[in-house]
Enzyme design. Structure first.
Site, PDB file in Angstrom:
ATOM      1  N   ASP A 162       0.772  -1.136  -0.019  1.00  0.00           N
ATOM      2  CA  ASP A 162      -0.107   0.110  -0.159  1.00  0.00           C
ATOM      3  C   ASP A 162       0.900   1.207   0.159  1.00  0.00           C
ATOM      4  O   ASP A 162       2.108   1.068   0.644  1.00  0.00           O
ATOM      5  CB  ASP A 162      -0.782  -0.090   1.415  1.00  0.00           C
ATOM      6  CG  ASP A 162      -2.255   0.738   0.968  1.00  0.00           C
ATOM      7  OD1 ASP A 162      -2.124   1.993   0.802  1.00  0.00           O
ATOM      8  OD2 ASP A 162      -3.287   0.178   1.206  1.00  0.00           O
ATOM      9  N   TYR A 173     -13.428   7.348 -13.420  1.00  0.00           N
ATOM     10  CA  TYR A 173     -13.509   5.823 -12.644  1.00  0.00           C
ATOM     11  C   TYR A 173     -14.096   4.993 -13.462  1.00  0.00           C
ATOM     12  O   TYR A 173     -13.785   3.744 -13.448  1.00  0.00           O
ATOM     13  CB  TYR A 173     -14.093   6.390 -11.245  1.00  0.00           C
ATOM     14  CG  TYR A 173     -14.472   5.324 -10.334  1.00  0.00           C
ATOM     15  CD1 TYR A 173     -13.086   5.193  -9.358  1.00  0.00           C
ATOM     16  CD2 TYR A 173     -15.365   4.696  -9.997  1.00  0.00           C
ATOM     17  CE1 TYR A 173     -13.194   3.888  -8.485  1.00  0.00           C
ATOM     18  CE2 TYR A 173     -15.355   3.763  -9.030  1.00  0.00           C
ATOM     19  CZ  TYR A 173     -14.362   3.571  -8.376  1.00  0.00           C
ATOM     20  OH  TYR A 173     -14.591   2.432  -7.523  1.00  0.00           O
TER      21      TYR A 173
END
Lengths: 250, 258
Positions: free
Chosen positions: A37, A155
């Site tokens: 991450d 998106y």
């Protein structure tokens, strides 16, 4: 679950939300988890797993950097001697904007993380799986990879691309014991969506046609990922598993 | 909820049509292997007996019903008997189905064959869904899993012509979407499985030419063993899929992705 074998699993985007819940679920069934991450809080997810007696490591990684992704795969191999499955979940959700007003920086960020990030992960993972003899990949698409929401054009484009990349990779490596599938969650209660869910106008618009009348909890997505990564899904390839409380059925 | 609890169906009651062979038997086995009790419904009494023996060895309580899903009275009676004997109905697999009796082009298609396929593959699914959901509405929830097909999402004549099968399986997919919406707030999840080529009696898999055609069409380059449906069956029957409804899951080795 049909298999009790402990596997080595790589998960991106596991600081919070779906990724964190899924990492915890993998660890609960005995898998060794490598968490990647850009958000250092993901170290807490790995720590929580270790405190509960599981095996997990955190490697900081920006998925837009192909070399950084490679270091995660190498790190999983170094720590756990294998990489058997991967959950490519890291993504960013932009603020709603009309398509004609989307600026280049915002468009590039979405495409770099949500599209190219998944592509980089698959490249690194598949290169390894071709040597190791196989593996399973699950990519996080979205209902926005199937339908469109207004003012979410970058998106929607990126998540449709995730569905396309998933099918492309599935077909390309189908005879080499590599399975590639996607999940398409609807609205899930995560830090990424919290501001939306606290906005009454958004909630009213969102749930107007969402017949379940609620968002999913991250834990409700984890089971789908566990299933698709397991041998129980041995003939499931190039599929998109929708987890949306009926949102796309209408 | 731990990873194992997510997929738990122990103590649940499952009703499976077409349980005498193929995918239905595998679905029934998946339920029994994971602790559910199973009511098995099929036209074929011998197949039912074999399935019941398998499930009993797994420790499940088993009921068998010889019947035709196209006959609503038989379906209603079997569901009522299942509830009477096992106490509830938690999971229903509307799986029984047939292929086109004489696969072919529509301008030469026989009306009786058409109606036969519609009767089993569509009306049968309606009968099972209605009977099961009536019970689930009383108990506050449940799982309905309809067996459609990848040919419910695409035409098949690039491989072989199956007009009635494809039409009815497409109808099952969209009935599933509609019922997913209808019962979304009643804690009843209704989903479909769209299998690709599985080694069942539905296709002439002992025919080399057929086998070559179907493996050539399938990116994974093989047909599936019926046991490979078990994972999806368990996923849709368990709490792992509690936010999944009105969807059609493709299990086809990559056919629909290409």
């Amino acid at each position: 679950m049909t298999s009790d074998v402990s596997r080595s699993v790589m998960i991106t985007g596991a600081a919070t939300g779906i990724g964190r819940a899924t990492a915890l679920a993998f660890a609960e069934r005995g898998d060794r988890v490598t968490i990647a991450d850009i958000d250092a809080r993901a170290a807490d997810t790995a720590a929580a797993i270790r405190e509960a007696g599981g095996r997990a490591q955190f490697i900081e990684c920006d998925v837009t950097d192909r070399a950084a992704v490679q270091r995660v795969v190498d790190g999983a191999l170094a720590a756990y001697g294998a990489l058997d499955a991967a959950f490519n979940n890291a993504g960013v959700l932009p603020k709603p904007q009309p398509l004609h007003e989307v600026d280049a920086a915002s468009l590039n960020l979405i495409l770099d993380v949500d599209l190219k990030g998944v592509f980089h992960c698959m490249q690194a993972q598949i290169s390894h799986f071709l040597e190791s003899g196989g593996g399973a990949i699950v990519n996080t698409a979205s209902v926005a990879g199937i339908i469109a929401d207004p003012e979410m054009s970058p998106y929607v484009a990126a998540k449709h691309a995730v569905v396309g990349m998933t099918k492309a990779a599935a077909v390309e490596y189908a005879t080499r014991n590599i399975r590639v599938n996607a999940i398409a969650p609807g609205l899930v209660e995560t830090p990424m969506t919290r501001a939306w869910l606290e906005d009454d106008a958004f909630r009213a618009a969102m749930f107007q046609h969402n017949i379940s009348g609620r968002a999913a909890r991250p834990e409700e997505i984890a089971g789908t990922v566990l299933h698709l990564c397991s041998d129980a899904a041995s003939f499931t390839n190039g599929a998109v598993f929708v987890v949306d409380g009926g949102h796309t059925a209408h | 909820m731990t990873a194992n609890e997510i997929f738990d169906v122990s103590g649940k009651v499952a009703f499976v049509t077409g349980a005498g062979s193929g995918l239905g038997r595998a679905m029934a086995e998946a339920m029994a292997e994971n602790g559910a009790n199973v009511a098995c419904f099929d036209l074929d009494p011998e197949g039912l007996t074999e399935t019941a023996t398998l499930l009993s060895r797994l420790g499940a309580d088993v009921l068998t019903f010889t019947g035709d899903v196209a006959d609503e009275a038989q379906v209603d009676a079997a569901v009522a008997e299942t509830v009477a004997r096992f106490g509830s109905l938690d999971i229903a697999f509307a799986n029984a189905g047939i292929g086109d009796p004489e696969p072919g082009f529509i301008h030469e298609y026989d009306s009786a064959n058409w109606r036969k396929v519609v009767d089993v593959n569509l009306n049968g699914v309606f009968n099972v869904n209605r009977a099961a959901i009536r019970e689930m509405m009383k108990t506050g929830g449940g799982k309905v899993i309809n067996t459609a097909s990848m040919w419910g999402l695409a035409g098949s004549s690039s491989v072989f012509p199956l007009p009635a099968y494809n039409a009815t399986k497409g109808a099952v997919v969209n009935l599933t979407r509609e019922l997913g919406l209808q019962y979304a707030r009643s804690n009843i999840q209704v989903n479909a499985i769209c299998p690709g080529f599985f080694l069942t009696a539905l296709g002439p898999y002992d025919d080399a030419e057929f086998m070559e055609a179907v493996t050539g069409f399938t990116p994974m380059g093989r047909v599936a063993d019926p046991a490979e449906i078990k994972g999806t069956a368990l996923y849709l029957a368990s709490s792992a899929s509690d936010f999944v409804t009105g969807t059609a899951l493709v299990i086809d080795g990559g056919c629909m992705a290409k």
